[in-house]
Each structure stands twice: as C-alpha cells, then as structure tokens.
Design an enzyme around this catalytic site. Structure first.
Site, PDB file in Angstrom:
ATOM      1  N   LYS A  96       0.822  -1.221   0.000  1.00  0.00           N
ATOM      2  CA  LYS A  96       0.000   0.000   0.000  1.00  0.00           C
ATOM      3  C   LYS A  96       0.851   1.264   0.000  1.00  0.00           C
ATOM      4  CE  LYS A  96      -3.687  -2.531   2.216  1.00  0.00           C
ATOM      5  NZ  LYS A  96      -2.969  -3.822   2.121  1.00  0.00           N
ATOM      6  N   LEU A 135      -0.830 -14.305   4.763  1.00  0.00           N
ATOM      7  CA  LEU A 135      -1.873 -15.206   5.250  1.00  0.00           C
ATOM      8  C   LEU A 135      -1.576 -15.670   6.671  1.00  0.00           C
ATOM      9  CD1 LEU A 135      -2.241 -17.385   2.031  1.00  0.00           C
ATOM     10  CD2 LEU A 135      -3.828 -15.630   2.843  1.00  0.00           C
ATOM     11  N   VAL A 141      -6.393 -10.163   6.607  1.00  0.00           N
ATOM     12  CA  VAL A 141      -7.761  -9.978   6.156  1.00  0.00           C
ATOM     13  C   VAL A 141      -8.555 -11.292   6.139  1.00  0.00           C
ATOM     14  CG1 VAL A 141      -7.328 -10.264   3.684  1.00  0.00           C
ATOM     15  CG2 VAL A 141      -9.135  -8.720   4.433  1.00  0.00           C
TER      16      VAL A 141
END
Length: 182
Positions: A96, A135, A141
C-alpha cells in the site's frame, strides 16, 4: 511490543518451544524515543526487524495523528537508535506504500523514505521489504473474509476493481531474511 497481552502470549510460546533459549520480553512503545534509546543501550541488537505499525486502512483514515506518530515517528525512533548503536535495520512495509491512496499507505511510504535516506547518512545497512497480505499474520484480512462467509456473505473488498495479493508466512520470513543478508 506495547500490547501487554500479545507480548505475554509470544513470550509464553517462545519459552515453550525453545526452553533452552534465553527470552527477554520488553514492553515498550516505539513512539517513546527515550524508552527506545534505553532499550538499545541495554540490549545492543545487531539487527532490527521493524514490523511495528498500524495497518488497518479504514481505521487509520479516522486516526491520522496516531498513524503518523506510530508509523512515521515510531519508525524514526527505532531507526535512529539503530543508527546510533550500529544495528542493521530491516523495515517491513506494505504494498500500500506504492503510490499511496490512503493514510496508512502514505505513512508507510514516509517511513520507507526515512529508512532509505539513512543509507546515505548512517553508513550501515538500512533496507525495506514490502509485503502484500500475509496469510495468517496478525491483522490478516482472512479472518474478516471467513467471518463474512460464515455470516452468509458477501465477501467484501476495498473496491470492486481492487486486486488482493497474498503470501504465506514462510514466504514473508524468507523475504525478510534475504533482505537482511543482502
């Protein structure tokens, strides 16, 4: 860590898995430069893997000052102490930070620029690694997606045109270790 419960849990796990290794858990807030300096004077680390960050995009949109104080100033405190004490430094950043479109990404990009500038002035090893979603990591998420599925959906993404990239914890660890060895 500054999360007392998270620090306690990792302390217990490390002691259980590696009973013969010395473990020293330190409750510390990276935003407190004096506390960080004391830690570096006491411990004198040879290498720092800096992954402390606020990383939840929607939350940081509403808490700009916290994002800046933690992700930028906290990183500065850790990096400055690393420079003073001659420690190698690896910043764990985020995808990001590439052309940031949100507060969290912008604060991580500022942190990256700060770290990379230290290569010119500190005379030692300062590097940045960028990750996508790891993960199973803290703040991943996936638990959100699992809860949405368990509730009958829908599974939401940030934007219909957004693409999510994932990597495993072993892949992330390998990348950090490679960056520290370069």
């Amino acid at each position: 860590d500054r999360s007392e419960n998270a620090l306690y849990l990792i302390d217990q796990e490390l002691r259980r898995r590696h009973p013969k290794q010395p473990v020293r858990s330190v409750l510390c807030d990276i935003r407190d430069a004096d506390e960080v300096s004391r830690f570096f004077r006491d411990v004198r680390p040879e290498i720092v893997f800096h992954a402390a960050a606020f990383k939840h995009v929607p939350l940081m949109e509403h808490h700009l000052s916290h994002a800046v104080h933690n992700n930028v100033f906290g990183t500065r405190n850790i990096a400055s102490a690393s420079a003073v004490h001659g420690a190698k430094f690896v910043l764990v950043s985020t995808d990001k930070a590439v052309s940031p479109s949100n507060v969290m990404g912008a604060t991580k990009r500022l942190a990256e620029k700060l770290i990379l500038s230290l290569n010119e002035t500190a005379g030692q090893h300062f590097v940045v690694v960028r990750f996508a979603n790891v993960l199973g990591s803290n703040g991943s998420v996936l638990p959100l997606f699992a809860a949405q599925i368990a509730d009958g959906g829908p599974v939401t993404v940030t934007h219909p045109e957004a693409t999510r990239y994932f990597m495993t914890i072993p892949e992330a660890v390998k990348l950090v270790l490679q960056a520290s060895a370069l």
